[in-house]
Design an enzyme around this catalytic site. Structure first.
Site, PDB file in Angstrom:
ATOM      1  N   GLY A 229      29.356  12.004 -22.215  1.00  0.00           N
ATOM      2  CA  GLY A 229      30.468  12.352 -21.935  1.00  0.00           C
ATOM      3  C   GLY A 229      31.282  11.146 -21.528  1.00  0.00           C
ATOM      4  N   ALA A 230      32.305  10.971 -22.091  1.00  0.00           N
ATOM      5  CA  ALA A 230      33.093   9.935 -21.686  1.00  0.00           C
ATOM      6  C   ALA A 230      34.530  10.330 -21.022  1.00  0.00           C
ATOM      7  CB  ALA A 230      33.294   8.870 -22.750  1.00  0.00           C
ATOM      8  N   GLY A 231      34.469  11.226 -20.292  1.00  0.00           N
ATOM      9  CA  GLY A 231      35.496  11.955 -20.133  1.00  0.00           C
ATOM     10  C   GLY A 231      36.250  11.434 -18.636  1.00  0.00           C
TER      11      GLY A 231
ATOM     12  N   ILE B 176      34.970  12.357 -15.649  1.00  0.00           N
ATOM     13  CA  ILE B 176      33.770  12.025 -14.600  1.00  0.00           C
ATOM     14  C   ILE B 176      33.003  10.563 -15.258  1.00  0.00           C
ATOM     15  CG2 ILE B 176      31.626  12.415 -13.475  1.00  0.00           C
ATOM     16  CD1 ILE B 176      32.434  15.495 -13.598  1.00  0.00           C
TER      17      ILE B 176
ATOM     18  N   SER C 199      27.300  18.520 -15.623  1.00  0.00           N
ATOM     19  CA  SER C 199      28.113  19.814 -16.439  1.00  0.00           C
ATOM     20  C   SER C 199      27.709  21.182 -15.573  1.00  0.00           C
ATOM     21  CB  SER C 199      27.768  19.847 -17.922  1.00  0.00           C
ATOM     22  OG  SER C 199      27.690  18.719 -18.471  1.00  0.00           O
ATOM     23  N   ASN C 200      28.769  21.969 -15.719  1.00  0.00           N
ATOM     24  CA  ASN C 200      28.786  23.152 -15.086  1.00  0.00           C
ATOM     25  C   ASN C 200      28.775  24.270 -16.155  1.00  0.00           C
ATOM     26  OD1 ASN C 200      29.158  23.227 -12.291  1.00  0.00           O
ATOM     27  ND2 ASN C 200      30.986  21.844 -12.352  1.00  0.00           N
TER      28      ASN C 200
ATOM     29  N   ARG D 150      31.996  17.353   0.922  1.00  0.00           N
ATOM     30  CA  ARG D 150      33.243  17.998   1.238  1.00  0.00           C
ATOM     31  C   ARG D 150      33.114  18.596   2.530  1.00  0.00           C
ATOM     32  NH1 ARG D 150      33.412  20.393  -4.977  1.00  0.00           N
ATOM     33  NH2 ARG D 150      34.923  18.832  -5.869  1.00  0.00           N
TER      34      ARG D 150
ATOM     35  N   HIS E 266      25.342  25.833  -6.889  1.00  0.00           N
ATOM     36  CA  HIS E 266      26.710  25.311  -7.014  1.00  0.00           C
ATOM     37  C   HIS E 266      27.685  26.201  -7.217  1.00  0.00           C
ATOM     38  CE1 HIS E 266      29.394  22.152  -6.920  1.00  0.00           C
ATOM     39  NE2 HIS E 266      29.603  21.975  -8.326  1.00  0.00           N
TER      40      HIS E 266
HETATM   41  N1  APR Z   1      28.221  15.295 -26.635  1.00  0.00           N
HETATM   42  C1  APR Z   1      29.001  14.352 -25.901  1.00  0.00           C
HETATM   43  N2  APR Z   1      30.113  14.555 -25.253  1.00  0.00           N
HETATM   44  C2  APR Z   1      30.587  15.618 -25.447  1.00  0.00           C
HETATM   45  C3  APR Z   1      30.249  16.747 -26.196  1.00  0.00           C
HETATM   46  C4  APR Z   1      28.990  16.229 -26.998  1.00  0.00           C
HETATM   47  N3  APR Z   1      28.313  17.279 -27.783  1.00  0.00           N
HETATM   48  N4  APR Z   1      30.896  17.852 -25.960  1.00  0.00           N
HETATM   49  C5  APR Z   1      31.936  17.483 -25.354  1.00  0.00           C
HETATM   50  N5  APR Z   1      31.982  16.285 -24.945  1.00  0.00           N
HETATM   51  C6  APR Z   1      32.807  15.238 -24.091  1.00  0.00           C
HETATM   52  C7  APR Z   1      34.303  15.653 -24.221  1.00  0.00           C
HETATM   53  O1  APR Z   1      34.733  15.216 -25.542  1.00  0.00           O
HETATM   54  C8  APR Z   1      35.024  14.876 -23.203  1.00  0.00           C
HETATM   55  O2  APR Z   1      35.068  13.779 -23.252  1.00  0.00           O
HETATM   56  O3  APR Z   1      32.468  15.660 -22.659  1.00  0.00           O
HETATM   57  C9  APR Z   1      33.836  15.065 -22.079  1.00  0.00           C
HETATM   58  C10 APR Z   1      33.946  15.714 -20.879  1.00  0.00           C
HETATM   59  O4  APR Z   1      34.991  15.171 -19.980  1.00  0.00           O
HETATM   60  P1  APR Z   1      36.249  15.905 -19.284  1.00  0.00           P
HETATM   61  O5  APR Z   1      36.956  16.884 -20.308  1.00  0.00           O
HETATM   62  O6  APR Z   1      37.136  14.893 -18.744  1.00  0.00           O
HETATM   63  O7  APR Z   1      35.520  16.679 -18.137  1.00  0.00           O
HETATM   64  P2  APR Z   1      34.967  16.140 -16.795  1.00  0.00           P
HETATM   65  O8  APR Z   1      35.995  16.168 -15.704  1.00  0.00           O
HETATM   66  O9  APR Z   1      34.384  14.697 -17.042  1.00  0.00           O
HETATM   67  O10 APR Z   1      33.936  17.302 -16.358  1.00  0.00           O
HETATM   68  C11 APR Z   1      32.461  17.206 -17.255  1.00  0.00           C
HETATM   69  O11 APR Z   1      31.169  18.168 -15.377  1.00  0.00           O
HETATM   70  O12 APR Z   1      31.722  18.744 -13.014  1.00  0.00           O
HETATM   71  C12 APR Z   1      31.486  19.344 -14.459  1.00  0.00           C
HETATM   72  O13 APR Z   1      32.949  21.255 -14.659  1.00  0.00           O
HETATM   73  C13 APR Z   1      32.782  20.030 -15.124  1.00  0.00           C
HETATM   74  O14 APR Z   1      31.499  20.771 -17.200  1.00  0.00           O
HETATM   75  C14 APR Z   1      32.543  19.651 -16.628  1.00  0.00           C
HETATM   76  C15 APR Z   1      31.705  18.440 -16.688  1.00  0.00           C
END
Ligand code: APR
Length: 311
Positions: A10-12, A14, A122-123, A154, A178
């Site tokens: 996941g490169a979003g 977080i 992830s949640n 927090r 959580h």
């Molecule tokens: N494999 C890899 N990455 C994936 C997949 C997958 N199968 N499906 C989705 N993703 C990626 C998305 O493309 C996105 O870039 O996961 C990333 C999630 O990033 P954000 O949408 O920015 O979410 P973020 O704020 O990082 O939170 C991620 O952590 O705290 C929890 O509730 C939050 O479930 C959420 C997770």
């Protein structure tokens, strides 16, 4: 010897912050993984962060990828794959979508990095980490969830602001699931050794506990997406404790096998993280109210796990 390898699935939001912190601490080479549609984002963040190193003075490889083969033999995997909350959503609303994602991540991790230490973010956290353990078949010592440190951070912040003291002097722990049923353990909460109840009146403590419970939602409401700086810091602290065998005692979601009278669920409790993963689950005495809160938290976690199992 080899350089440690950190897989960030996941490169979003977080994921990017995790990469930044892991690189700064030079925990190892960082592999920022996302789905093919987001490959450009993963590679762009990786390149930006490698360039950042030439200013800040760290030097590790940072690679953006959509290819699972690149994650082969990772030492640590931190999983944020999935969707975050939007305003008005509960963590449990993410269950259906994120469960499918976690299952596919687990299948790949099992093949590519069977010995890695997995930290799930992830949640809904408790169900996702439970599913990660089930679907990988990894030892419970090697699959943990990040939540307790974030909730505790927090709580500590709000207590420090209320008491007018430095946040580093406040030690507090939030246990349980959580979500709305998290358990702030007031009986162990101190300000440099002074029980917090001596310094903050009960009505203010009650308000702080409620704000702690709602704090994730407060951030979501403000910025339209969920928090990422503090969640990333907490997971990096766990990864570091594993990689350096630091044996930090941290509240995290670990698989319980009878501790606290609870069997076969992930629950936020104090645990020691060291080179063998979760080395010890620490059982503390709780007062009657805390025990009752923990029991209802267990119930809430069981319900979400049962919902996940039916999907
Ligand atoms: N494999 C890899 N990455 C994936 C997949 C997958 N199968 N499906 C989705 N993703 C990626 C998305 O493309 C996105 O870039 O996961 C990333 C999630 O990033 P954000 O949408 O920015 O979410 P973020 O704020 O990082 O939170 C991620 O952590 O705290 C929890 O509730 C939050 O479930 C959420 C997770």
């Amino acid at each position: 010897m080899h350089r440690k390898k950190i897989a960030l699935i996941g490169a979003g939001n977080i994921g990017g912050e995790l990469a930044a912190q892991a690189a700064r601490l030079e925990l190892g080479d960082v592999y920022l993984f996302d789905i093919p549609d987001k490959l450009g984002i993963a590679q762009g963040k990786a390149l930006d962060l490698e360039q950042n190193g030439s200013i800040l003075g760290y030097d590790v490889r940072i690679v953006g990828t959509s290819n699972w083969d690149d994650l082969a033999s990772s030492d640590v995997a931190i999983v944020t794959a999935g969707i975050p909350r939007k305003p008005g959503m509960s963590r449990n609303d993410l269950l259906g979508v994120n469960l499918r994602i976690i299952r596919s991540v687990a299948e790949n991790l099992k093949v590519q990095a069977p010995d890695c230490f997995v930290i799930v973010i992830s949640n809904p956290l408790d169900a996702m980490v439970h599913e990660m353990k089930r679907a990988t078949g990894f030892a419970p010592e090697h699959v943990v969830g990040m939540a307790g440190q974030l909730d505790s951070a927090r709580f500590q912040l709000f207590l420090a602001r209320e008491a007018g003291v430095a946040v580093k002097d406040v030690r507090a722990m939030v246990l349980g699931g959580h979500g709305d049923t998290m358990v702030p353990v007031l009986s162990y909460c101190t300000i440099n050794g002074i029980p917090v109840r001596q310094l903050i009146p009960q009505n203010r403590l009650d308000a702080i506990i409620q704000r702690t419970r709602d704090s994730g939602a407060e951030v979501v409401k403000l910025m339209g997406s969920s928090a990422y700086y503090a969640p990333a810091s907490a997971a990096v602290q766990m990864a570091r404790s594993y990689l350096y065998d630091e044996k930090r005692l941290l509240p995290c979601a670990v698989y319980l096998r009878g501790e606290y009278g609870v069997h076969d669920v992930y629950m936020g409790v104090p645990a020691v993280i060291g080179g063998r993963g979760v080395e010890k689950v620490v059982v503390i005495e709780l007062d009657a109210t805390e025990r009752q809160m923990l029991d209802s938290s267990v119930q809430g976690v069981r319900e979400i796990i049962a919902a996940a199992e039916s999907l």
